[in-house]
Motif scaffolding. Structure first.
Motif, PDB file in Angstrom:
ATOM      1  N   GLY A  86      -5.277  -0.452   9.842  1.00  0.00           N
ATOM      2  CA  GLY A  86      -5.949  -1.012   8.680  1.00  0.00           C
ATOM      3  C   GLY A  86      -5.219  -0.634   7.398  1.00  0.00           C
ATOM      4  O   GLY A  86      -4.427   0.318   7.364  1.00  0.00           O
ATOM      5  N   LEU A  87      -5.521  -1.390   6.346  1.00  0.00           N
ATOM      6  CA  LEU A  87      -4.903  -1.143   5.049  1.00  0.00           C
ATOM      7  C   LEU A  87      -5.961  -0.943   3.982  1.00  0.00           C
ATOM      8  O   LEU A  87      -7.048  -1.520   4.067  1.00  0.00           O
ATOM      9  CB  LEU A  87      -4.020  -2.331   4.636  1.00  0.00           C
ATOM     10  CG  LEU A  87      -2.810  -2.627   5.511  1.00  0.00           C
ATOM     11  CD1 LEU A  87      -2.162  -3.938   5.084  1.00  0.00           C
ATOM     12  CD2 LEU A  87      -1.817  -1.482   5.447  1.00  0.00           C
ATOM     13  N   LYS A  88      -5.633  -0.148   2.970  1.00  0.00           N
ATOM     14  CA  LYS A  88      -6.461  -0.064   1.777  1.00  0.00           C
ATOM     15  C   LYS A  88      -6.319  -1.392   1.045  1.00  0.00           C
ATOM     16  O   LYS A  88      -5.480  -2.221   1.397  1.00  0.00           O
ATOM     17  CB  LYS A  88      -5.977   1.087   0.897  1.00  0.00           C
ATOM     18  CG  LYS A  88      -6.106   2.448   1.571  1.00  0.00           C
ATOM     19  CD  LYS A  88      -5.504   3.539   0.716  1.00  0.00           C
ATOM     20  CE  LYS A  88      -5.591   4.884   1.437  1.00  0.00           C
ATOM     21  NZ  LYS A  88      -4.909   5.952   0.691  1.00  0.00           N
ATOM     22  N   THR A  89      -7.117  -1.619   0.009  1.00  0.00           N
ATOM     23  CA  THR A  89      -6.981  -2.839  -0.779  1.00  0.00           C
ATOM     24  C   THR A  89      -5.636  -2.820  -1.503  1.00  0.00           C
ATOM     25  O   THR A  89      -5.344  -1.879  -2.245  1.00  0.00           O
ATOM     26  CB  THR A  89      -8.130  -2.962  -1.796  1.00  0.00           C
ATOM     27  OG1 THR A  89      -9.364  -2.930  -1.071  1.00  0.00           O
ATOM     28  CG2 THR A  89      -8.030  -4.251  -2.580  1.00  0.00           C
ATOM     29  N   LEU A  90      -4.819  -3.842  -1.255  1.00  0.00           N
ATOM     30  CA  LEU A  90      -3.471  -3.869  -1.812  1.00  0.00           C
ATOM     31  C   LEU A  90      -3.378  -4.797  -3.012  1.00  0.00           C
ATOM     32  O   LEU A  90      -3.689  -5.982  -2.910  1.00  0.00           O
ATOM     33  CB  LEU A  90      -2.466  -4.356  -0.755  1.00  0.00           C
ATOM     34  CG  LEU A  90      -2.380  -3.586   0.560  1.00  0.00           C
ATOM     35  CD1 LEU A  90      -1.324  -4.208   1.458  1.00  0.00           C
ATOM     36  CD2 LEU A  90      -2.089  -2.122   0.315  1.00  0.00           C
ATOM     37  N   PRO A  91      -2.912  -4.294  -4.148  1.00  0.00           N
ATOM     38  CA  PRO A  91      -2.630  -5.186  -5.275  1.00  0.00           C
ATOM     39  C   PRO A  91      -1.303  -5.912  -5.022  1.00  0.00           C
ATOM     40  O   PRO A  91      -0.554  -5.534  -4.122  1.00  0.00           O
ATOM     41  CB  PRO A  91      -2.510  -4.213  -6.458  1.00  0.00           C
ATOM     42  CG  PRO A  91      -2.085  -2.920  -5.858  1.00  0.00           C
ATOM     43  CD  PRO A  91      -2.693  -2.886  -4.480  1.00  0.00           C
ATOM     44  N   PRO A  92      -1.003  -6.945  -5.809  1.00  0.00           N
ATOM     45  CA  PRO A  92       0.290  -7.611  -5.653  1.00  0.00           C
ATOM     46  C   PRO A  92       1.433  -6.601  -5.762  1.00  0.00           C
ATOM     47  O   PRO A  92       1.363  -5.655  -6.546  1.00  0.00           O
ATOM     48  CB  PRO A  92       0.317  -8.605  -6.814  1.00  0.00           C
ATOM     49  CG  PRO A  92      -1.126  -8.889  -7.081  1.00  0.00           C
ATOM     50  CD  PRO A  92      -1.823  -7.576  -6.835  1.00  0.00           C
ATOM     51  N   GLY A  93       2.457  -6.792  -4.950  1.00  0.00           N
ATOM     52  CA  GLY A  93       3.596  -5.882  -4.981  1.00  0.00           C
ATOM     53  C   GLY A  93       4.350  -5.889  -3.674  1.00  0.00           C
ATOM     54  O   GLY A  93       4.091  -6.695  -2.774  1.00  0.00           O
ATOM     55  N   SER A  94       5.271  -4.958  -3.555  1.00  0.00           N
ATOM     56  CA  SER A  94       6.123  -4.820  -2.373  1.00  0.00           C
ATOM     57  C   SER A  94       5.640  -3.640  -1.534  1.00  0.00           C
ATOM     58  O   SER A  94       5.302  -2.587  -2.084  1.00  0.00           O
ATOM     59  CB  SER A  94       7.570  -4.599  -2.818  1.00  0.00           C
ATOM     60  OG  SER A  94       8.414  -4.509  -1.699  1.00  0.00           O
ATOM     61  N   TYR A  95       5.658  -3.812  -0.215  1.00  0.00           N
ATOM     62  CA  TYR A  95       5.186  -2.789   0.709  1.00  0.00           C
ATOM     63  C   TYR A  95       6.176  -2.612   1.844  1.00  0.00           C
ATOM     64  O   TYR A  95       6.830  -3.565   2.266  1.00  0.00           O
ATOM     65  CB  TYR A  95       3.796  -3.152   1.253  1.00  0.00           C
ATOM     66  CG  TYR A  95       2.795  -3.198   0.138  1.00  0.00           C
ATOM     67  CD1 TYR A  95       2.132  -2.046  -0.272  1.00  0.00           C
ATOM     68  CD2 TYR A  95       2.560  -4.373  -0.566  1.00  0.00           C
ATOM     69  CE1 TYR A  95       1.250  -2.065  -1.338  1.00  0.00           C
ATOM     70  CE2 TYR A  95       1.678  -4.409  -1.635  1.00  0.00           C
ATOM     71  CZ  TYR A  95       1.033  -3.251  -2.014  1.00  0.00           C
ATOM     72  OH  TYR A  95       0.172  -3.271  -3.070  1.00  0.00           O
ATOM     73  N   LYS A  96       6.274  -1.384   2.322  1.00  0.00           N
ATOM     74  CA  LYS A  96       7.192  -1.059   3.411  1.00  0.00           C
ATOM     75  C   LYS A  96       6.392  -0.582   4.616  1.00  0.00           C
ATOM     76  O   LYS A  96       5.522   0.281   4.493  1.00  0.00           O
ATOM     77  CB  LYS A  96       8.167   0.034   2.977  1.00  0.00           C
ATOM     78  CG  LYS A  96       9.222   0.363   4.004  1.00  0.00           C
ATOM     79  CD  LYS A  96      10.220   1.356   3.434  1.00  0.00           C
ATOM     80  CE  LYS A  96      11.349   1.616   4.399  1.00  0.00           C
ATOM     81  NZ  LYS A  96      12.324   2.550   3.815  1.00  0.00           N
ATOM     82  N   VAL A  97       6.698  -1.156   5.774  1.00  0.00           N
ATOM     83  CA  VAL A  97       6.070  -0.778   7.043  1.00  0.00           C
ATOM     84  C   VAL A  97       7.094   0.033   7.830  1.00  0.00           C
ATOM     85  O   VAL A  97       8.212  -0.428   8.056  1.00  0.00           O
ATOM     86  CB  VAL A  97       5.653  -2.024   7.851  1.00  0.00           C
ATOM     87  CG1 VAL A  97       5.064  -1.634   9.199  1.00  0.00           C
ATOM     88  CG2 VAL A  97       4.682  -2.882   7.050  1.00  0.00           C
ATOM     89  N   ILE A  98       6.718   1.238   8.231  1.00  0.00           N
ATOM     90  CA  ILE A  98       7.594   2.117   9.002  1.00  0.00           C
ATOM     91  C   ILE A  98       6.903   2.369  10.337  1.00  0.00           C
ATOM     92  O   ILE A  98       5.763   2.834  10.369  1.00  0.00           O
ATOM     93  CB  ILE A  98       7.814   3.450   8.254  1.00  0.00           C
ATOM     94  CG1 ILE A  98       8.380   3.165   6.867  1.00  0.00           C
ATOM     95  CG2 ILE A  98       8.731   4.374   9.045  1.00  0.00           C
ATOM     96  CD1 ILE A  98       7.991   4.178   5.834  1.00  0.00           C
TER      97      ILE A  98
END
Length: 119
Positions: A86-98
């Motif tokens: 699951g994810l927290k609420t994400l604002p617009p932007g770039s995210y990295k999945v490791i």
């Protein structure tokens, strides 16, 4: 006279075939390198092999390196090859999945990718 190349070819042909199965990333949601219009509620990764849940992880970070995943990653019961967090609420932007996974045949693989929210 046998050359070195001929000797190597003979050795390769006489060796038993060894299958090396590794859990490779097959697909991701959000997609690898993709942009989604609205923030996803989870990251879901599908692999080519069944996973060992106790040793398979996903970490999701924002552009500042802060963790934005929520909860413990889970392997989907029915398939055994889908890892989700699951994810927290994400604002617009770039995210990295490791990610790092252990397949049930004891091979470890790892990798990372980015995705964008918005724009």
């Amino acid at each position: 006279m046998i050359t070195r190349t001929m000797l190597l070819a003979l050795l390769a042909l006489s060796s038993p075939a060894v299958a090396h199965a590794h859990a490779m990333l097959d697909r991701a949601n959000p997609p690898v390198g993709g942009t989604v219009g609205s923030a996803p509620r989870a990251v879901s990764l599908t692999f080519t092999e069944k996973l060992e849940p106790a040793f398979s992880t996903i970490r999701v970070e924002n552009a500042s390196g802060e963790r934005v995943d929520a909860g413990k990653p889970q392997v989907e019961r029915g398939s055994g090859n889908v890892l989700r967090v699951g994810l927290k609420t994400l604002p617009p932007g770039s995210y990295k999945v490791i990610w790092k996974v252990l397949s049930v045949d004891t091979h470890t693989t790892e990798g990372n990718f980015s995705f964008q929210v918005g724009r």
